[in-house]
Design an enzyme around this catalytic site. Sequence first.
Site, PDB file in Angstrom:
ATOM      1  N   LYS A  12       2.577  14.329 -33.093  1.00  0.00           N
ATOM      2  CA  LYS A  12       1.273  13.668 -33.048  1.00  0.00           C
ATOM      3  C   LYS A  12       1.447  12.252 -33.574  1.00  0.00           C
ATOM      4  O   LYS A  12       1.942  12.049 -34.686  1.00  0.00           O
ATOM      5  CB  LYS A  12       0.280  14.425 -33.940  1.00  0.00           C
ATOM      6  CG  LYS A  12      -1.167  14.033 -33.713  1.00  0.00           C
ATOM      7  CD  LYS A  12      -1.638  14.463 -32.337  1.00  0.00           C
ATOM      8  CE  LYS A  12      -2.978  15.134 -32.306  1.00  0.00           C
ATOM      9  NZ  LYS A  12      -3.240  15.831 -31.048  1.00  0.00           N
ATOM     10  N   THR A  57       0.332  19.876 -31.541  1.00  0.00           N
ATOM     11  CA  THR A  57       0.237  18.563 -32.191  1.00  0.00           C
ATOM     12  C   THR A  57      -1.072  18.480 -32.978  1.00  0.00           C
ATOM     13  O   THR A  57      -1.143  17.795 -33.991  1.00  0.00           O
ATOM     14  CB  THR A  57       0.343  17.410 -31.170  1.00  0.00           C
ATOM     15  OG1 THR A  57      -0.770  17.431 -30.289  1.00  0.00           O
ATOM     16  CG2 THR A  57       1.636  17.498 -30.372  1.00  0.00           C
ATOM     17  N   ARG A 171      13.868 -28.837 -38.508  1.00  0.00           N
ATOM     18  CA  ARG A 171      12.895 -28.203 -37.613  1.00  0.00           C
ATOM     19  C   ARG A 171      12.056 -27.219 -38.417  1.00  0.00           C
ATOM     20  O   ARG A 171      12.396 -26.871 -39.543  1.00  0.00           O
ATOM     21  CB  ARG A 171      13.615 -27.472 -36.469  1.00  0.00           C
ATOM     22  CG  ARG A 171      14.527 -26.353 -36.950  1.00  0.00           C
ATOM     23  CD  ARG A 171      15.029 -25.474 -35.789  1.00  0.00           C
ATOM     24  NE  ARG A 171      15.824 -24.346 -36.314  1.00  0.00           N
ATOM     25  CZ  ARG A 171      16.296 -23.344 -35.589  1.00  0.00           C
ATOM     26  NH1 ARG A 171      16.109 -23.324 -34.285  1.00  0.00           N
ATOM     27  NH2 ARG A 171      16.988 -22.353 -36.140  1.00  0.00           N
ATOM     28  N   GLN A 214      20.055 -16.644 -37.643  1.00  0.00           N
ATOM     29  CA  GLN A 214      21.022 -15.577 -37.929  1.00  0.00           C
ATOM     30  C   GLN A 214      21.501 -15.654 -39.378  1.00  0.00           C
ATOM     31  O   GLN A 214      21.635 -14.635 -40.056  1.00  0.00           O
ATOM     32  CB  GLN A 214      22.247 -15.693 -36.997  1.00  0.00           C
ATOM     33  CG  GLN A 214      22.025 -15.206 -35.572  1.00  0.00           C
ATOM     34  CD  GLN A 214      21.552 -16.299 -34.630  1.00  0.00           C
ATOM     35  OE1 GLN A 214      20.868 -17.249 -35.052  1.00  0.00           O
ATOM     36  NE2 GLN A 214      21.888 -16.186 -33.356  1.00  0.00           N
ATOM     37  N   HIS A 242       8.900 -20.175 -32.054  1.00  0.00           N
ATOM     38  CA  HIS A 242       9.184 -21.588 -31.850  1.00  0.00           C
ATOM     39  C   HIS A 242       7.958 -22.462 -32.101  1.00  0.00           C
ATOM     40  O   HIS A 242       6.865 -22.188 -31.600  1.00  0.00           O
ATOM     41  CB  HIS A 242       9.683 -21.828 -30.421  1.00  0.00           C
ATOM     42  CG  HIS A 242      10.872 -20.998 -30.067  1.00  0.00           C
ATOM     43  ND1 HIS A 242      12.031 -21.006 -30.811  1.00  0.00           N
ATOM     44  CD2 HIS A 242      11.090 -20.104 -29.064  1.00  0.00           C
ATOM     45  CE1 HIS A 242      12.908 -20.184 -30.262  1.00  0.00           C
ATOM     46  NE2 HIS A 242      12.366 -19.615 -29.205  1.00  0.00           N
TER      47      HIS A 242
END
Lengths: 293, 293, 293, 293
Positions: A12, A57, A171, A214, A242
Amino acid sequence: MGIVLGANQYGKAEVRLVHVDRSTPRHVLTDLNVSTHLRGAFDATYLTGDNAAVLATDTQKNTVYAFARKFGVGQPEDFAIRLAGHFVESQPQVSGAQIEIEQLPWARIDDHDHAFSRPGGERRTTTVTRDGDQLWVIAGLTDLVVLKSTGSEFHGFPRDEYTTLPETTDRILATSVTARWRYSSTHVAWGEIYPKIRAVLLETFAGTHSLALQQTLYAMGGAVLEQFGEVAEIRLSMPNKHHYLVDLEPFGLDNPNEVFLAGDRPYGLIEGQVLREGAPAAGPAWQFVPGFV
Amino acid sequence: MGIVLGANQYGKAEVRLVHVDRSTPRHVLTDLNVSTHLRGAFDATYLTGDNAAVLATDTQKNTVYAFARKFGVGQPEDFAIRLAGHFVESQPQVSGAQIEIEQLPWARIDDHDHAFSRPGGERRTTTVTRDGDQLWVIAGLTDLVVLKSTGSEFHGFPRDEYTTLPETTDRILATSVTARWRYSSTHVAWGEIYPKIRAVLLETFAGTHSLALQQTLYAMGGAVLEQFGEVAEIRLSMPNKHHYLVDLEPFGLDNPNEVFLAGDRPYGLIEGQVLREGAPAAGPAWQFVPGFV
Amino acid sequence: MGIVLGANQYGKAEVRLVHVDRSTPRHVLTDLNVSTHLRGAFDATYLTGDNAAVLATDTQKNTVYAFARKFGVGQPEDFAIRLAGHFVESQPQVSGAQIEIEQLPWARIDDHDHAFSRPGGERRTTTVTRDGDQLWVIAGLTDLVVLKSTGSEFHGFPRDEYTTLPETTDRILATSVTARWRYSSTHVAWGEIYPKIRAVLLETFAGTHSLALQQTLYAMGGAVLEQFGEVAEIRLSMPNKHHYLVDLEPFGLDNPNEVFLAGDRPYGLIEGQVLREGAPAAGPAWQFVPGFV
Amino acid sequence: MGIVLGANQYGKAEVRLVHVDRSTPRHVLTDLNVSTHLRGAFDATYLTGDNAAVLATDTQKNTVYAFARKFGVGQPEDFAIRLAGHFVESQPQVSGAQIEIEQLPWARIDDHDHAFSRPGGERRTTTVTRDGDQLWVIAGLTDLVVLKSTGSEFHGFPRDEYTTLPETTDRILATSVTARWRYSSTHVAWGEIYPKIRAVLLETFAGTHSLALQQTLYAMGGAVLEQFGEVAEIRLSMPNKHHYLVDLEPFGLDNPNEVFLAGDRPYGLIEGQVLREGAPAAGPAWQFVPGFV
């Protein structure tokens, strides 16, 4: 060549449980979204529709609500361990259970005893997996949106014939962190360690001068493993949300990293795992039935 | 004990590509949502932020658009195979690529040459995985919402202390089908076989007298394997979209399976795999990096 | 009888602007979702496709970004007033402009100079309407989710033949507040008053012993009007996010307001306006073109 | 100056009703999302929490389900008229009611008697308003996504200092149509006229060579008024779902209107009303309580 049933699970999903601990006038509110998945000797229902083994369920849902009253909820990890144990131990045909919980945060309004507001977005998560007698606990968080307005560079990447991206030494770096970490033990002070790990993730994101998302990801995962011996491994999924610098030159204006367009799609998607060497094996903890979760 | 980088992948998600084939006045429209994932020798960027190996996700996006012009799009499987091959073959540090595509359907308005309408909901999907020289193709569909207003029973399930669900010999059965099937070959007439498999899924759902959603799931998967030798295995994820019979007795009314409340949450969730014995192995086709997709 | 063009408006919706004030090392981040709507002498484009009067929506978007650089953003009310003024004053064919802004909140991570996290959910809103020389400012917030775990009753309502709801003297009261208040002046310290009004809404929700969500709504609106002479009227839309007490009797358990199911749909929807007598008229402030916003 | 309650309404939103007409083996499925809004003499509940006049929203929900059994559902307009009439006529304190219905479409699978699939996206809508003895019926549709791959131009617009958009004589025109039309009578063959009006909207979109989305909007609305004397006015809201031509020049490729990026945000938003001169007045039909719907 025969055709056969392969991996399968059922349960469920998204049982919305709100529990109010009223044992004192200062109510404690726990707001969970619980999903249960069972596996075991269920071939008959797939092959012939014989449901003799199929714990409904609906029953799984009832169990979630009844357990909240019987035992209280407490930390989501404890609640999930209890539910997983119940299904495996009470139903011989159930060989394994995976319980997933999302916890929605609530904060007191002005330190009020029974009035709360709910910041949206971020949720705490738990995945508890029971396979026979074995038990794994994964904790985590999802949709933790963070941004650095400087302190992020991206350059030195290869340029093939389809590369147009300029290099940058400044950035915006923004992401929505989904982190899941697996504990090496099932005896951890869940409620104490969770906010500490969350704080380390945030601090490391903020404090890392980033040369690539990363690198930030690995720094965040590594910091958690370094500071918390209880964590065997951590997985992070971090979309690169971005923020495009808007070209204002046509209007006779410069744009020294001040005005950005926040894009929706596409987005970079960086995913990685940081591991402790020699940590106990994960078994089916990450995915009860691979490819379905 | 050391801390190390484990599995990882990165790419560009949800590149929205609309391609118009204008080679004749009868335009052909292809509307795709493309995600790319790469893996390979990318440790340096995680560990030190050295991006010398990191083909930018922006470049991956550019490649999607440029390839659409250079080679056309055609079937999503072909387009994904071409993209996966490009990344692996052109970048020595890339050892594998997984391309996921969702196709949004469009239909002509009154058979018009260049005017279309878009039915929402259901999308065709493709996942192509390239690992070194090996290649796997998975096709599928998602959010195919179906319902039977009768011909569905559910009884004979075990009753424990938390079971309250009554048995029924006539209920509404509704689900939103997500199906993904893996081809045993990479030389299949993708565009011809897709609508046929979709039709078999629908027919089998409609034609199966259901004793459990599990049984319907297996019947659907089995029918595809029986009729299409090209399919090695199929995985189905089928939420049980509960339709609750409304109790009208307080208003002096009966309710002979006529008036239902369509629930949102919770929902049952039934997931299963149907396999051809002796089929070729799946490798990383289902999940490029387990636990992240 | 002739067929004619009636009310109309056009503009650019959901311009996502992120502005970083870098004038000191302690960056200030403003994250807005801006929509512009213009009206005026635009019949020709509807009737014949003559666009001589149509300031392109792309131009409107450019203006948003350029103004952010030229003048900074500041409070969203000021930014919207400037934009509305520009469109009306620089384009003779534009007789009116309505600017809607949603502000997404960001908080500093550990008081960091340039690292932020974003709580989801709640947003601050602004609607500025310019009609010729007249100007109206509406401020507000949306998706402020709040809950009281006690201190809420509901009884004394009429019982017709379709009424089954039991009376209660203790229930959970939860809602997601959308509030919009209209200022009687356009010279208000927007940035100072906003958090104060928000605080009064929260305090009043928390402090009101509720006999009906309607009563809570009126108390919240009334408190704002009482404490802030600058506010001419306030409108509140408050869904009753039902928390259903789960019946645990079948499991031999009582449920003294402890275990609840949080429902999705349906929900009660309570909407009301609280007004100051003799306040200046609203003109088109609430809806630039009635029925479209 | 006093503080007073202004406009207000309340009701139950998003009652999910699925009705199966089983009078013959060929079942007829009707899937509705019903919202009710009442207004009348409800001041006491706002001001003092006295609920003597407040027909509970739970009762309103029960009425929806009971009426579906008692009278069947039929066309959504008829069902809404019956509900609105009931609330106004049975409760003296209720002076007006507005019923909003969204109908989710289902299609038979292979002309099956009781198996259906549901195309997503587009829904048929109805808003019925009862004010005392007066009645208004609005019908409509929402999320009808359409696209022309050619036959759309946009040029001749003014160029101010913030204009950078190039003129074009060939672009993709895509939108998601929301249309609502008001009938001049309450005696219309709802079920017969709806698909005809929908067809005219589609045909006109497809057949109009577009110089502006505004022009297309007016053509669509005008065509409906011309062909259906029963329609007093129509309102259309049409986002301009921008498809940006991708610049492939950096890759040595041209792009003769073949490869597009489908954008999410921002989008143009064009809204307009087309009226029949001398049509009966709309009263509160468009918005029961202005500014809240």
